[in-house]
Design a protein around this motif. Structure first.
Motif, PDB file in Angstrom:
ATOM      1  N   VAL A   1      40.066 113.726  28.575  1.00 29.86           N
ATOM      2  CA  VAL A   1      41.250 113.570  29.421  1.00 29.86           C
ATOM      3  C   VAL A   1      40.982 112.828  30.732  1.00 29.86           C
ATOM      4  N   PRO A   2      40.041 113.251  31.566  1.00 35.63           N
ATOM      5  CA  PRO A   2      39.837 112.534  32.832  1.00 35.63           C
ATOM      6  C   PRO A   2      39.018 111.255  32.656  1.00 35.63           C
ATOM      7  N   GLY A   3      38.802 110.527  33.772  1.00 34.89           N
ATOM      8  CA  GLY A   3      37.956 109.344  33.745  1.00 34.89           C
ATOM      9  C   GLY A   3      38.711 108.061  33.450  1.00 34.89           C
ATOM     10  N   GLU A   4      37.945 106.975  33.409  1.00 32.37           N
ATOM     11  CA  GLU A   4      38.521 105.675  33.102  1.00 32.37           C
ATOM     12  C   GLU A   4      38.767 105.570  31.598  1.00 32.37           C
ATOM     13  N   PRO A   5      39.872 104.941  31.202  1.00 35.31           N
ATOM     14  CA  PRO A   5      40.181 104.839  29.771  1.00 35.31           C
ATOM     15  C   PRO A   5      39.119 104.071  29.000  1.00 35.31           C
ATOM     16  N   SER A   6      38.794 104.585  27.815  1.00 38.92           N
ATOM     17  CA  SER A   6      37.906 103.861  26.916  1.00 38.92           C
ATOM     18  C   SER A   6      38.639 102.641  26.371  1.00 38.92           C
ATOM     19  N   GLU A   7      37.922 101.781  25.660  1.00 37.41           N
ATOM     20  CA  GLU A   7      38.531 100.556  25.148  1.00 37.41           C
ATOM     21  C   GLU A   7      39.703 100.861  24.226  1.00 37.41           C
ATOM     22  N   GLU A   8      39.533 101.843  23.353  1.00 33.60           N
ATOM     23  CA  GLU A   8      40.611 102.191  22.410  1.00 33.60           C
ATOM     24  C   GLU A   8      41.840 102.713  23.149  1.00 33.60           C
ATOM     25  N   VAL A   9      41.614 103.534  24.167  1.00 31.10           N
ATOM     26  CA  VAL A   9      42.738 104.094  24.921  1.00 31.10           C
ATOM     27  C   VAL A   9      43.398 103.024  25.787  1.00 31.10           C
ATOM     28  N   ALA A  10      42.587 102.193  26.448  1.00 31.96           N
ATOM     29  CA  ALA A  10      43.132 101.151  27.329  1.00 31.96           C
ATOM     30  C   ALA A  10      43.990 100.160  26.555  1.00 31.96           C
ATOM     31  N   ASN A  11      43.613  99.882  25.321  1.00 34.75           N
ATOM     32  CA  ASN A  11      44.349  98.898  24.516  1.00 34.75           C
ATOM     33  C   ASN A  11      45.357  99.540  23.575  1.00 34.75           C
TER      34      ASN A  11
END
Length: 480
Positions: A439-449
């Motif tokens: 849940v926290p942190g910077e989005p991973s590549e899959e989540v960001a895209n």
């Protein structure tokens, strides 16, 4: 009036399934959602009439052969509460599916089919039949219908793996159903009727056979040791199906028929209680050990479901020793867990839809990219772990209170309940670990895209978040 509404609630989903099967595919998603909504209103009406009648339990005999009761309805606090949960969640799953089963799904780009919605409606109707049935024959018929629907829905994608998983689920749950056949036959031979109320007329040996058969059937349907192997593999189904069959409805058939049999008798062999307690604790610990290494979110939730169902079996088994608190806690657990675990599964479905994966190590930063899914993940995890003020706490607490209270009479329950308490704390720690990773942190590549989550899926997830706070209040008010 009561009989007509109960009959309509049962029949409407089957009529809807027939209509969905013959009308154009483009109509299927919304027609099935409407049908499921009508059935949900039927369960709400049953609850209202039960409340308006002073909460007086009523048995309505619908089909008889001479003096033999074949099928009827039982309208009481337990049946109305659980019927509302399984049918209303069926409506939410239909609505969620209108967004999930589209070409925009990045994990399974697959449009709607009449087959999917028809079987889903049949399943909803069969669940209403199991819950409302006043006879063991009625339970058995709808028990088998749910097995057939689960086979069709688990194998929905028609891959080799999904078809193998579907057959595995069908065979194992059918092996379990043999216990229900034995119980039904013994009850009829001993009393001349299939009415569940006749269980109270059995002698010690007959009662042992009937309760043993029901418990075995319940283990099969609710994926308890030694019949647990089908549930993790059943995650090959579309995620809405996993949420409904394997969190809200099918797996609840087992614990429900066991609970209903307990309600129908005042002299249950204590050995049934001890078998139930021992197998529940073994399953609980085994399930926890199995979901520790899981990285696939749905498989983790599948093993978690096996563990959570073990809590319900533990509660119901403790109630055999005379604890009403344990029984009420078990019923509340059935109700509350259905909403919380459905939420968790549907969050997983939204992630696979938008991000193309449900593998936990590849998911990070939900709070920034998908705040609703991040909140849903958090609420579901806390509810499953039993953290107040979420609904899971108000299900677990009565079980621990009843177990430790009974330990004054049966000392062996003290180490058993301590072991269960350790599992509960460890489960919370493990879910908290994955919350911190996902849940926290910077989005991973899959989540960001990731793509946008359809409004129907968001609406359902939002409502289930609310129910994860409120369902315990509903259960407490309704059962008292």
């Amino acid at each position: 009036m009561l009989e007509n509404i109960a009959l309509a609630t049962l029949i409407i989903p089957f009529i809807g399934a027939l209509l969905v099967s013959v009308l154009p595919t483009r109509i299927a998603p919304w027609l099935s959602t409407l049908v499921a909504l009508l059935a949900s209103l039927g369960t709400a009406a049953l609850g209202w009439l039960y409340l308006d009648g002073g909460k007086v339990a009523t048995t309505l005999e619908l089909i008889q052969s001479g003096d033999v009761a074949l099928f009827g309805f039982t309208i009481d606090g337990v049946s109305t509460l659980i019927a509302f949960a399984v049918v209303f969640l069926g409506f939410l799953i239909c609505l969620y599916s209108t967004g999930y089963l589209t070409e925009g799904n990045r994990e399974h780009a697959h449009g709607p089919t009449r087959r999917y919605y028809a079987f889903l409606l049949i399943f909803i109707g069969a669940m209403a039949g199991v819950v409302l049935s006043s006879t063991i024959l009625g339970q058995l018929i709808f028990f088998e219908i749910t097995g057939g629907c689960s086979w069709a829905l688990i194998g929905y994608y028609q891959t080799e793996k999904s078809q193998r998983s579907a057959m595995k689920a069908l065979l194992i749950t059918h092996v379990g159903s043999l216990g229900l056949y034995l119980a039904a036959a013994t009850l009829f031979i001993s009393t001349g009727t299939f009415a569940l109320s006749a269980i109270n007329q059995l002698n010690e040996t007959q009662s042992l056979i009937v309760f043993g058969g029901i418990l075995f059937a319940a283990w099969g349907k609710s994926a308890q040791l030694p019949l647990q192997a089908w549930l993790p593999d059943a995650m090959e189904a579309p995620t809405p199906v996993s949420a409904y069959l394997h969190a809200a409805s099918m797996v609840k058939v087992g614990v429900y028929i066991f609970a209903r049999s307990i309600m129908s008798s005042t002299h249950i062999p204590e050995i049934i209680g001890w078998i139930g307690v021992v197998m529940a604790v073994i399953t609980l610990v085994y399930g926890f050990m199995m979901y520790l290494p899981q990285k696939d979110m749905k498989r983790l939730l599948a093993w978690s479901t096996i563990t959570q169902l073990a809590y319900i079996f533990l509660a119901l088994s403790l109630s055999i020793f005379g604890s009403k608190e344990a029984f009420d806690g078990g019923i509340a657990y059935i109700f509350n867990h259905a909403f919380a675990k459905s939420l968790f599964f549907l969050v997983a479905g939204a992630l696979s839809y938008s991000c193309g994966t449900r593998m936990l190590p590849r998911l990070r930063g939900l709070a920034k990219r998908y705040p609703l899914l991040g909140v849903g993940f958090c609420v579901a995890a806390l509810a499953i772990a039993g953290v107040p003020p979420l609904n899971g706490f108000f299900s677990k607490f009565p079980i621990f209170a009843a177990g430790f209270a009974l330990s004054e009479q049966f000392w062996i329950l003290t180490p058993i309940m301590v072991l269960v308490l350790i599992e509960s704390v460890a489960s919370f720690a493990w879910l908290l670990y994955w919350f911190g990773k996902v849940v926290p942190g910077e989005p991973s590549e899959e989540v960001a895209n990731g793509s946008a989550v359809p409004w129907a899926m968001q609406w359902v997830i939002g409502l289930l978040i609310i129910m994860s706070f409120c369902s315990s209040v509903i259960a407490v008010i309704w059962l008292n």
